[in-house]
Design an enzyme around this catalytic site. Structure first.
Site, short mmCIF file in Angstrom:
data_model
loop_
_atom_site.label_atom_id
_atom_site.label_comp_id
_atom_site.label_asym_id
_atom_site.label_seq_id
_atom_site.Cartn_x
_atom_site.Cartn_y
_atom_site.Cartn_z
N GLY A 167 31.59 47.05 38.00
CA GLY A 167 30.49 46.39 38.69
C GLY A 167 29.23 46.31 37.84
O GLY A 167 28.86 47.28 37.17
N GLN A 168 28.55 45.16 37.93
CA GLN A 168 27.24 45.00 37.28
C GLN A 168 26.23 46.01 37.83
O GLN A 168 25.26 46.36 37.15
CB GLN A 168 26.75 43.57 37.49
CG GLN A 168 25.38 43.24 36.95
CD GLN A 168 25.29 43.43 35.44
OE1 GLN A 168 26.27 43.24 34.73
NE2 GLN A 168 24.11 43.81 34.97
N LYS A 169 26.47 46.51 39.04
CA LYS A 169 25.60 47.54 39.64
C LYS A 169 25.32 48.67 38.64
O LYS A 169 24.21 49.19 38.58
CB LYS A 169 26.31 48.09 40.89
CG LYS A 169 25.84 49.43 41.39
CD LYS A 169 24.63 49.28 42.25
CE LYS A 169 23.95 50.56 42.64
NZ LYS A 169 24.71 51.78 42.59
N ASP A 170 26.34 49.05 37.86
CA ASP A 170 26.17 50.11 36.87
C ASP A 170 26.12 49.46 35.48
O ASP A 170 27.09 49.53 34.71
CB ASP A 170 27.32 51.12 37.00
CG ASP A 170 27.30 51.80 38.35
OD1 ASP A 170 26.47 52.69 38.56
OD2 ASP A 170 28.10 51.40 39.23
N ALA B 158 32.16 47.37 50.29
CA ALA B 158 32.45 45.98 49.92
C ALA B 158 32.23 45.70 48.43
O ALA B 158 32.82 44.75 47.90
CB ALA B 158 31.63 45.03 50.78
N MET C 32 24.90 47.84 47.43
CA MET C 32 25.85 48.76 48.08
C MET C 32 26.17 49.91 47.14
O MET C 32 26.34 49.71 45.93
CB MET C 32 27.12 48.01 48.43
CG MET C 32 26.90 47.02 49.54
SD MET C 32 28.42 46.17 49.93
CE MET C 32 27.81 45.07 51.20
N GLN D 277 26.78 51.55 32.35
CA GLN D 277 28.19 51.92 32.29
C GLN D 277 29.01 50.77 31.70
O GLN D 277 29.90 50.98 30.86
CB GLN D 277 28.69 52.25 33.71
CG GLN D 277 30.17 52.52 33.82
CD GLN D 277 30.51 53.12 35.17
OE1 GLN D 277 30.39 54.32 35.36
NE2 GLN D 277 30.94 52.30 36.10
N HIS E 256 33.17 47.75 45.93
CA HIS E 256 34.46 48.08 45.31
C HIS E 256 35.51 47.01 45.64
O HIS E 256 36.28 46.59 44.77
CB HIS E 256 34.99 49.42 45.85
CG HIS E 256 34.10 50.59 45.58
ND1 HIS E 256 33.39 51.23 46.57
CD2 HIS E 256 33.83 51.28 44.43
CE1 HIS E 256 32.71 52.24 46.06
NE2 HIS E 256 32.95 52.29 44.76
P1 AMP Z 1 31.91 54.19 41.82
O1 AMP Z 1 32.93 54.47 42.89
O2 AMP Z 1 30.51 54.30 42.27
O3 AMP Z 1 32.21 54.90 40.52
O4 AMP Z 1 32.09 52.64 41.49
C1 AMP Z 1 33.33 52.12 41.07
C2 AMP Z 1 33.11 50.72 40.55
O5 AMP Z 1 32.56 49.90 41.58
C3 AMP Z 1 32.13 50.69 39.37
O6 AMP Z 1 32.59 49.74 38.41
C4 AMP Z 1 30.86 50.25 40.02
O7 AMP Z 1 29.99 49.58 39.13
C5 AMP Z 1 31.38 49.29 41.08
N1 AMP Z 1 30.40 49.12 42.14
C6 AMP Z 1 29.71 50.10 42.80
N2 AMP Z 1 28.85 49.55 43.67
C7 AMP Z 1 28.96 48.20 43.54
C8 AMP Z 1 28.31 47.09 44.15
N3 AMP Z 1 27.35 47.23 45.07
N4 AMP Z 1 28.68 45.84 43.75
C9 AMP Z 1 29.65 45.67 42.82
N5 AMP Z 1 30.29 46.67 42.21
C10 AMP Z 1 29.96 47.93 42.56
#
Ligand code: AMP
Length: 280
Positions: free
Chosen positions: A144-147, A32, A181, A150, A34
């Site tokens: 995402g602010q999660k990273d 969710a 997540m 990044q 993504h």
């Molecule tokens: P990843 O597939 O982990 O490389 O993440 C792809 C994008 O989704 C990146 O911009 C992440 O920061 C974002 N993302 C990952 N997890 C979350 C989350 N829990 N909430 C919001 N964005 C996320």
């Protein structure tokens, strides 16, 4: 929804999409978090492109590249349901053909925090994101602010290399008990998943102290460390209270500072963060 692998084909299909174009880069195994970025892109843009690519150059030799979870059929179902126009699924050979030798290095912002623990990680991230941007040529790209680091690295790269696009940052999506997540949460047992809520608990303990008037960076870092230390299944790798753009550690904390951490729960390395505001 169309899917494509080759860059020349991607460019042709992209040229037919109505603008403005929103782009969400991912490594797949979508959740969710993504999809919330896709929804932001749908809100702002006429067309949305998503990439799924587990980028080998951002994984260190002892990291989880081979084990990284993958489920392309499930991902495509979620993206089709979310109304995505085009999904790009390049292979490592397409992104890094023999003889590849050009890298993007964001020098300072890549150094601390994740960069200090994961040598070469952000060189891989900034290089692949530059390549994705060059191929997709989006008007807006969603992260995402999660990273948080990044985001800082990509924003710096976009400024420094004059990419003609806007970076939009989406809020961290969390499970009911606050666990951010992440595709990597699939590595956790039920017991570890419960323990992993300690990241959000530690961030909130520091936030509460800040809202109550605590302004010492050392004290906020200590509160996060103490909260994590009280969770037997968790071990802090770093905790930080830093400027959100430069990522330099702060002594005196003001609104907008970034609290962040990396914590091991078993063998799984988890990260989380929040931006401080003095509002209750
Ligand atoms: P990843 O597939 O982990 O490389 O993440 C792809 C994008 O989704 C990146 O911009 C992440 O920061 C974002 N993302 C990952 N997890 C979350 C989350 N829990 N909430 C919001 N964005 C996320």
């Amino acid at each position: 929804m169309q899917t494509v692998e080759e860059i020349t084909e991607l460019r042709q299909l992209r040229a037919q999409l109505a603008g403005p174009l929103g782009f969400v880069p991912t490594m797949g195994y979508l959740h969710a978090g993504h999809i919330s970025l896709v929804e932001l892109a749908k809100r702002d843009c006429a067309s949305v492109v998503v990439s799924i690519f587990v980028n080998p150059t951002q994984f260190g030799p002892s990291e989880d590249l081979a084990a990284y979870p993958r489920d392309i059929p499930a991902d495509l179902k979620l993206l089709a349901a979310a109304g995505v126009d085009l999904v790009w699924l390049p292979t490592p050979e397409i992104m890094y053909p023999p003889g590849f030798q050009t890298w993007v290095e964001v020098e300072q912002v890549s150094q601390p925090l994740e960069g200090a623990q994961r040598a070469g990680h952000f060189r891989g991230v900034s290089t692949v994101v530059a390549k994705l941007f060059n191929a997709v040529t989006p008007d807006k790209a969603y992260f995402g602010q999660k990273d948080a680091q990044q985001v800082a690295v990509i924003q710096q790269m976009v400024r420094d290399l004059n990419f003609p696009l806007e970076i939009v940052v989406g809020a961290t999506q969390r499970e009911a008990e606050g666990l951010a997540m992440s595709s990597r949460n699939s590595y956790l047992s039920a017991e570890q998943r419960q323990a992993a809520t300690v990241l959000y608990r530690a961030l909130n303990a520091a936030r509460e102290a800040y809202v109550a008037g605590e302004r010492s960076g050392n004290r906020l870092r200590a509160i996060m460390r103490e909260t994590i230390a009280a969770e037997p299944l968790a071990e802090a790798q770093y905790v930080s209270c830093a400027d959100r753009a430069s990522l330099e550690e702060l002594d005196e904390i003001t609104d907008g500072a970034l609290l962040s951490m990396a914590v091991y729960v078993g063998k799984t390395r988890l990260i989380d963060n929040l931006i401080l505001t003095s509002e209750k």
